[in-house]
Design an enzyme around this catalytic site. Structure first.
Site, mmCIF file in Angstrom:
data_model
loop_
_atom_site.group_PDB
_atom_site.id
_atom_site.type_symbol
_atom_site.label_atom_id
_atom_site.label_comp_id
_atom_site.label_asym_id
_atom_site.label_seq_id
_atom_site.Cartn_x
_atom_site.Cartn_y
_atom_site.Cartn_z
ATOM 1 N N THR A 237 0.847 -1.191 0.000
ATOM 2 C CA THR A 237 0.000 0.000 0.000
ATOM 3 C C THR A 237 0.883 1.242 0.000
ATOM 4 O O THR A 237 1.842 1.335 0.753
ATOM 5 C CB THR A 237 -0.930 -0.009 1.228
ATOM 6 O OG1 THR A 237 -1.725 -1.181 1.143
ATOM 7 C CG2 THR A 237 -1.811 1.222 1.267
ATOM 8 N N CYS A 325 26.461 7.658 5.660
ATOM 9 C CA CYS A 325 26.253 6.220 5.529
ATOM 10 C C CYS A 325 27.469 5.424 5.941
ATOM 11 O O CYS A 325 27.373 4.254 6.259
ATOM 12 C CB CYS A 325 25.883 5.876 4.091
ATOM 13 S SG CYS A 325 24.426 6.735 3.553
#
Ligand SMILES: *Cc1c(COP(=O)(O)O)cnc(C)c1O
Length: 379
Positions: A237, A325
């Site tokens: 969804t 990161c």
């Protein structure tokens, strides 16, 4: 203490207009876009409006945009998706040594799956060599994935030239444009880009939403099984509020691109000039041409980058040593290593990435703090 944020390459603040546009989709407009009644259709329509806005930012057709969970997912989806759908044709992929981990680690994963990957080197300005790219191409090359702009040193690749070469050999050309989108003009049609990744939180939109552009006609295997959302390419969804936010952020980025570039470039150039005048042993990493307008990256000789970062934090300054990161790992940045920095200098680097909220007064405070902290740390 006032916080001064110079880490806009790590993430950006959600703009007020973006937030306002998103809010109703958390509360009254919570219908599932797959539902047929009007509440569902309202969500569905919001998604399609957002798709047009994202498409507008890079000049593609709306039906060439797939919403994903983030920039990393976009990179994973297309790199694995092309590899798997073309594996009968070939198993060779070309990328560069300075890619974001979302691309680099995906390629390394594919190597374990039996693919061959060539990692192109870059020069000291962080730009690939087109001749090396040409000679790396083999009969079984199926994908070239080269980032548009680098997240650490801001280097911008010769994207149109790369896409011309890819086209000549009928190879798919993907570009990770997470840093470039919203910071420099991108036109996928004019530039001949087959596929591109972008991310909401790098362009003043929310976290947890990304988009993948794939030119119509290019087949790729999906990696998530489930419902038929996103033309049956990305099950689950939809993150309606996130999508609406990304749409609004893209629309604003397009409208304000010129002023944005001018604003951050002015601050960045002022910063570089101040540092070069006032701080000894400061080395600018990367070139000055073909560089993101808001990016500066310096190494300060005999200063530990992380220590500098923590000292700046104590003064309310947010910046980055290496990329977010890779922080937490002690290995020097693979990008700085690739442009030829010795470990020492790579470990003494600081990335400053300017954004819409920054002012000249912020830069003065930053430079002043840097002078003070670097002198302290060198003692
Ligand atoms: C931030 C970034 C990504 C990852 O985007 P997320 O939305 O955080 O997953 C990928 N590539 C580059 C160049 C980035 O700067």
């Amino acid at each position: 203490m006032k916080i001064r944020y110079f880490d806009n390459s790590a993430t950006t603040r959600v703009k007020e207009e973006v937030l306002q546009e998103m809010l109703p989709y958390f509360s009254e407009k919570y219908g599932n876009p797959s539902s047929l009644y009007s509440m569902g259709r309202i969500s569905k329509k919001a998604i399609e409006e957002a798709r047009k806005k994202v498409a507008g930012l890079i000049n593609c057709n709306p039906n060439e945009i797939y919403f994903t969970g983030c920039g990393s997912e976009s990179d994973n989806t297309i790199i694995k998706g092309i590899a798997y759908s073309r594996r009968k044709k070939g198993k060779h992929i070309i990328t560069s040594k300075i890619e974001h981990p979302a691309v680099l680690h995906t390629c390394q994963y594919l190597e374990k799956e039996g693919f061959d990957v060539t990692y192109l080197k870059v020069n000291k300005e962080g730009i690939i060599d087109l001749e090396e790219l040409r000679t790396a191409i083999r009969n079984d090359t199926i994908l070239i994935s080269i980032m548009f702009a680098n997240n650490e040193i801001g280097s911008i690749q010769p994207i149109e030239m790369i896409s011309k070469i890819a086209k000549m050999y009928n190879i798919v050309f993907h570009t990770d444009s997470v840093q470039a989108c919203g910071n420099i003009p991108i036109d996928v049609k004019k530039m001949g880009i087959d596929s591109l990744s972008l991310s909401g939180h790098k362009l003043y939109g929310p976290k947890g939403i990304g988009a993948l552009y794939v030119r119509n006609g290019i087949e790729f295997e999906k990696f998530m099984e489930g419902g038929h959302q996103e033309k049956n390419k990305r099950a689950g969804t939809e993150n309606v509020a996130g999508i609406v936010g990304l749409g609004k952020a893209s629309e604003l980025a397009k409208i304000h691109l010129k002023e944005h570039i001018q604003h951050v470039k002015e601050l960045r150039d002022y910063f570089i000039k101040q540092v070069e005048e006032k701080i000894e042993g400061a080395v600018l990493n990367g070139g000055i041409q073909n560089r993101l307008p808001g990016n500066a990256n310096f190494s300060f000789k005999n200063v530990d980058g992380e220590a500098l970062l923590l000292n700046l934090d104590a003064k309310g300054i947010c910046a980055s040593a290496g990329s977010a990161c890779t922080s937490g790992s002690s290995a020097p940045s693979h990008v700085l290593t690739a442009i030829g920095l010795e470990d020492d200098l790579a470990r003494s680097s600081l990335r400053v990435s300017f954004g819409e909220d920054n002012t000249k007064e912020d830069v003065d405070y930053l430079v002043e703090s840097l002078c003070e902290m670097i002198e302290k740390l060198r003692k």
